[in-house]
Scaffold this motif. Structure first.
Motif, PDB file in Angstrom:
ATOM      1  N   ALA A 108       0.848  -1.189   0.000  1.00  0.00           N
ATOM      2  CA  ALA A 108       0.000   0.000   0.000  1.00  0.00           C
ATOM      3  C   ALA A 108       0.889   1.245   0.000  1.00  0.00           C
ATOM      4  N   PRO A 109       0.512   2.262  -0.765  1.00  0.00           N
ATOM      5  CA  PRO A 109       1.310   3.488  -0.771  1.00  0.00           C
ATOM      6  C   PRO A 109       1.376   4.073   0.636  1.00  0.00           C
ATOM      7  N   VAL A 110       2.560   4.438   1.053  1.00  0.00           N
ATOM      8  CA  VAL A 110       2.761   4.969   2.398  1.00  0.00           C
ATOM      9  C   VAL A 110       2.837   6.489   2.314  1.00  0.00           C
ATOM     10  N   SER A 111       2.080   7.168   3.152  1.00  0.00           N
ATOM     11  CA  SER A 111       2.127   8.630   3.158  1.00  0.00           C
ATOM     12  C   SER A 111       3.478   9.086   3.691  1.00  0.00           C
ATOM     13  N   ALA A 112       3.867  10.300   3.312  1.00  0.00           N
ATOM     14  CA  ALA A 112       5.151  10.833   3.766  1.00  0.00           C
ATOM     15  C   ALA A 112       5.202  10.835   5.287  1.00  0.00           C
ATOM     16  N   ARG A 113       4.068  11.124   5.896  1.00  0.00           N
ATOM     17  CA  ARG A 113       4.008  11.187   7.350  1.00  0.00           C
ATOM     18  C   ARG A 113       4.255   9.817   7.984  1.00  0.00           C
ATOM     19  N   ALA A 114       3.578   8.797   7.446  1.00  0.00           N
ATOM     20  CA  ALA A 114       3.758   7.447   7.967  1.00  0.00           C
ATOM     21  C   ALA A 114       5.191   6.975   7.748  1.00  0.00           C
ATOM     22  N   TYR A 115       5.747   7.354   6.604  1.00  0.00           N
ATOM     23  CA  TYR A 115       7.116   6.981   6.273  1.00  0.00           C
ATOM     24  C   TYR A 115       8.087   7.595   7.276  1.00  0.00           C
ATOM     25  N   LEU A 116       7.858   8.875   7.580  1.00  0.00           N
ATOM     26  CA  LEU A 116       8.735   9.566   8.530  1.00  0.00           C
ATOM     27  C   LEU A 116       8.600   8.962   9.933  1.00  0.00           C
ATOM     28  N   THR A 117       7.369   8.569  10.280  1.00  0.00           N
ATOM     29  CA  THR A 117       7.160   7.922  11.572  1.00  0.00           C
ATOM     30  C   THR A 117       7.962   6.628  11.646  1.00  0.00           C
ATOM     31  N   GLU A 118       7.878   5.868  10.558  1.00  0.00           N
ATOM     32  CA  GLU A 118       8.612   4.605  10.473  1.00  0.00           C
ATOM     33  C   GLU A 118      10.119   4.853  10.598  1.00  0.00           C
ATOM     34  N   MET A 119      10.607   5.913   9.946  1.00  0.00           N
ATOM     35  CA  MET A 119      12.024   6.251  10.021  1.00  0.00           C
ATOM     36  C   MET A 119      12.404   6.617  11.451  1.00  0.00           C
ATOM     37  N   TRP A 120      11.556   7.400  12.094  1.00  0.00           N
ATOM     38  CA  TRP A 120      11.833   7.820  13.460  1.00  0.00           C
ATOM     39  C   TRP A 120      11.887   6.606  14.379  1.00  0.00           C
ATOM     40  N   HIS A 121      10.985   5.665  14.130  1.00  0.00           N
ATOM     41  CA  HIS A 121      10.937   4.451  14.925  1.00  0.00           C
ATOM     42  C   HIS A 121      12.254   3.669  14.820  1.00  0.00           C
ATOM     43  N   ARG A 122      12.897   3.774  13.663  1.00  0.00           N
ATOM     44  CA  ARG A 122      14.153   3.043  13.463  1.00  0.00           C
ATOM     45  C   ARG A 122      15.371   3.960  13.525  1.00  0.00           C
ATOM     46  N   ARG A 123      15.263   5.034  14.275  1.00  0.00           N
ATOM     47  CA  ARG A 123      16.358   6.006  14.321  1.00  0.00           C
ATOM     48  C   ARG A 123      17.645   5.389  14.850  1.00  0.00           C
ATOM     49  N   ASP A 124      17.529   4.414  15.763  1.00  0.00           N
ATOM     50  CA  ASP A 124      18.739   3.790  16.300  1.00  0.00           C
ATOM     51  C   ASP A 124      19.543   3.119  15.204  1.00  0.00           C
ATOM     52  N   PHE A 125      18.820   2.585  14.234  1.00  0.00           N
ATOM     53  CA  PHE A 125      19.487   1.947  13.089  1.00  0.00           C
ATOM     54  C   PHE A 125      20.331   2.965  12.334  1.00  0.00           C
ATOM     55  N   ALA A 126      19.735   4.158  12.081  1.00  0.00           N
ATOM     56  CA  ALA A 126      20.437   5.189  11.308  1.00  0.00           C
ATOM     57  C   ALA A 126      21.703   5.650  12.021  1.00  0.00           C
ATOM     58  N   VAL A 127      21.698   5.618  13.335  1.00  0.00           N
ATOM     59  CA  VAL A 127      22.868   6.068  14.085  1.00  0.00           C
ATOM     60  C   VAL A 127      23.859   4.917  14.286  1.00  0.00           C
ATOM     61  N   ALA A 128      23.324   3.705  14.466  1.00  0.00           N
ATOM     62  CA  ALA A 128      24.195   2.565  14.766  1.00  0.00           C
ATOM     63  C   ALA A 128      25.105   2.226  13.597  1.00  0.00           C
ATOM     64  N   VAL A 129      24.584   2.324  12.385  1.00  0.00           N
ATOM     65  CA  VAL A 129      25.392   1.945  11.220  1.00  0.00           C
ATOM     66  C   VAL A 129      26.669   2.793  11.142  1.00  0.00           C
ATOM     67  N   PRO A 130      26.560   4.148  11.144  1.00  0.00           N
ATOM     68  CA  PRO A 130      27.801   4.931  11.070  1.00  0.00           C
ATOM     69  C   PRO A 130      28.680   4.788  12.303  1.00  0.00           C
ATOM     70  N   LEU A 131      28.066   4.696  13.489  1.00  0.00           N
ATOM     71  CA  LEU A 131      28.869   4.584  14.711  1.00  0.00           C
ATOM     72  C   LEU A 131      29.717   3.325  14.683  1.00  0.00           C
ATOM     73  N   GLU A 132      29.070   2.211  14.316  1.00  0.00           N
ATOM     74  CA  GLU A 132      29.805   0.951  14.319  1.00  0.00           C
ATOM     75  C   GLU A 132      30.830   0.926  13.202  1.00  0.00           C
ATOM     76  N   GLU A 133      30.518   1.660  12.141  1.00  0.00           N
ATOM     77  CA  GLU A 133      31.455   1.733  11.027  1.00  0.00           C
ATOM     78  C   GLU A 133      32.722   2.458  11.455  1.00  0.00           C
ATOM     79  N   LEU A 134      32.530   3.603  12.126  1.00  0.00           N
ATOM     80  CA  LEU A 134      33.679   4.356  12.626  1.00  0.00           C
ATOM     81  C   LEU A 134      34.509   3.473  13.544  1.00  0.00           C
ATOM     82  N   ARG A 135      33.812   2.749  14.411  1.00  0.00           N
ATOM     83  CA  ARG A 135      34.502   1.933  15.388  1.00  0.00           C
ATOM     84  C   ARG A 135      35.279   0.810  14.713  1.00  0.00           C
ATOM     85  N   SER A 136      34.622   0.116  13.773  1.00  0.00           N
ATOM     86  CA  SER A 136      35.278  -1.057  13.190  1.00  0.00           C
ATOM     87  C   SER A 136      36.325  -0.651  12.164  1.00  0.00           C
ATOM     88  N   ALA A 137      36.132   0.508  11.508  1.00  0.00           N
ATOM     89  CA  ALA A 137      37.076   0.898  10.468  1.00  0.00           C
ATOM     90  C   ALA A 137      38.444   1.194  11.059  1.00  0.00           C
TER      91      ALA A 137
END
Lengths: 284, 249
Positions: free
Chosen positions: A18-47
């Motif tokens: 089903a087409p997701v509204s921009a608002r619902a999409y942003l909510t979903e992104m906010w819900h997974r905010r830890d993911f957005a931060v964890a990827v670069p943090l762990e990258e810095l650490r492991s690199a």
């Protein structure tokens, strides 16, 4: 199957695509905010294996770039005439320009670099370019503190104007995120884009007053349209803002307002542009 | 056993006249120059992977999906997982399905630990939730010190363990498994079966793609047989598997 009870039995179901509204999409992104931060943090650490020396290597490239530019533009071409604290002025230009170029280039490869994740798990793909941007903002934080040290060491002292840095960084990040979104989609459609981007940024670097004041160019007899294009360049204005904050150099208030508008518009456009093709990322 | 949904059953998945086409580029994808000069890239063609598939699955049901290579089984699971958009038709679900594919590599360069963390967060867990669950997940994988190694050094069986542990850590109501159980060893197989039982016991739903008819027969009550993107059979597991075996010869 198309009998009378169909509506009842489907009451608890939702369409997978089903087409997701921009608002619902942003909510979903906010819900997974830890993911957005964890990827670069762990990258810095492991690199760099969390060693101090490893983290210092992040600074090796920009510092060497500054040394090269200082020698060519400061010593040989003497572009530094009339600029106080040229080395500091140059350093601000290089650090801030790099934040834009590396965010956009990183955004371009963010889809192809995470194919495995994309094929396995459904999540808002916009988190991938965003996590690249976050990663570079984190590095930029280290560079800003280094700049503060340089500024004190060179006798300029820390001004209250530096309190405006968060606002400047927000506008700057809006611009970079918008650019990363556009680059991500373009690179997904045409795999040569990531090869072309470095050249575009080399050109942009000359037009953003990183190594020499762009006003010198504008004073010469160059065509009007080129002047217009240069003065609309948001990266130029953003670098000016950082220089204003650290060194107290002049800023064009009207142009700054336009830059803020351009940055937010690019963020909005980039997000929509990226999302419009989201369904096909990671396929084939 | 309910093969078609009755009024009293709660629907978990409804697939209606599902078509999935996708474009493939033979050899490689078109470069910008080729697109501009030749308009369309080299060797581009459309594969009609699914051609009008319809079925219902009720809560708590375990459904095996069989068919020859290239029949559209994996495409079906990817479509139900929302990873491939339908060309036409509809897929309705009662909860977000989680897909477990044998080829899933997540982040090849990252360690097992990091893959667990990032994978769980991509599935929607917060950092705190991952911290709380990670020891259990790691224990379930039974990978021990191998978790410190990059994922690309894993065998397909080890990858399947990790991915299974991650995908089931969020206790999905709908689990889609694509061949991932076949590559595991006996010990993992037993653990995975127990977790699947647990899932089905709490009104979870399972779609299982496999070429191992034995596994399907043990795990699934119902079997859907697809061939060339169309439904060939749908019914009680033993019956459909029998018919399938006879047709293959």
């Amino acid at each position: 199957m198309d009998n009378g009870d169909a509506p009842d039995i489907e009451a608890n179901l939702t369409a997978v695509n089903a087409p997701v509204s921009a608002r619902a999409y942003l909510t979903e992104m906010w819900h997974r905010r830890d993911f957005a931060v964890a990827v670069p943090l762990e990258e810095l650490r492991s690199a760099h294996k969390t060693t101090l020396l490893g983290n210092l290597w992040h600074l090796g490239n920009p510092l060497l770039t500054i040394a090269v530019f200082y020698f060519v533009f400061g010593v040989l071409l003497q572009s530094n005439r009339g600029i106080d604290h040229y080395l500091l002025w140059l350093t601000i230009g290089v650090f801030t320009f790099r934040l834009t170029s590396s965010s956009v280039l990183g955004g371009a490869t963010s889809i192809s670099a995470n194919k495995g994740l994309i094929r396995a798990i459904k999540f808002p793909r916009a988190l991938l370019p965003i996590s690249v941007v976050i990663s570079h903002v984190l590095t930029f934080g280290i560079e800003l503190s280094l700049l503060a040290v340089f500024t004190m060491a060179s006798g300029v002292g820390l001004s209250r104007r530096l309190l405006a840095l968060p606002v400047i960084l927000i506008v700057h990040t809006a611009l970079n995120t918008g650019g990363a979104f556009v680059a991500a989609r373009l690179n997904e459609a045409f795999r040569d884009v990531q090869q072309i981007i470095p050249f575009l940024f080399r050109l942009l670097q000359y037009l953003s007053g990183v190594m020499f004041p762009i006003q010198r160019l504008l004073g010469n007899g160059i065509p009007g349209w080129a002047k217009q294009a240069i003065s609309l360049n948001p990266v130029l204005r953003i670098i000016d803002l950082y220089r204003w904050a650290f060194l107290g150099t002049e800023v064009d208030v009207g142009a700054t307002m336009k830059t803020a508008a351009i940055s937010l518009a690019l963020l909005w456009f980039g997000f929509r542009y990226f999302r419009a093709a989201e369904w096909r990322y990671g396929r084939a | 056993m309910a093969v078609r949904a009755r009024m009293t059953d709660t629907l978990s998945i409804r697939v209606r006249d599902l078509h999935v086409d996708y474009e493939i580029f033979e050899e490689r994808r078109a470069a910008l120059r080729e697109r501009l000069v030749k308009h369309q890239g080299t060797g581009r063609r459309v594969v009609r992977a699914l051609r009008g598939l319809s079925f219902d699955v009720i809560e708590g049901q375990s459904v095996g999906i069989i068919g020859s290579n290239g029949s559209g089984k994996s495409t079906l699971l990817a479509a139900v997982a929302g990873l491939l958009p339908p060309t036409s038709g509809e897929i309705l679900v009662s909860d977000e399905p989680k897909l477990l594919g044998v080829g899933a590599t997540l982040l090849p360069a990252a360690t097992g630990w990091r893959n667990i963390r990032i994978g769980c967060m991509a599935l929607g867990m917060t950092a705190d939730e991952v911290d709380a669950a990670i020891d259990d997940i790691a224990a379930f994988t039974d990978l021990g010190e191998a978790l410190d190694r990059p994922l690309r050094t894993y065998s397909s069986g080890m990858r399947a363990r990790l991915h299974f542990a991650v995908a089931t850590s969020v206790r999905p109501r709908i689990l889609l498994i694509d061949e991932a159980l076949v590559v595991g060893d006996q010990a993992f197989h037993k653990k995975a079966s127990e977790r699947i039982e647990e899932l089905l016991g709490t009104a979870g739903t399972l779609l299982l793609v496999s070429h191992a008819l034995g596994t399907i027969g043990e795990t699934c009550e119902r079997v859907i047989w697809i061939e060339q993107g169309r439904l060939r059979g749908d019914g009680e597991a033993a019956d459909v598997i029998d018919t399938y075996k006879r047709s293959v010869g």
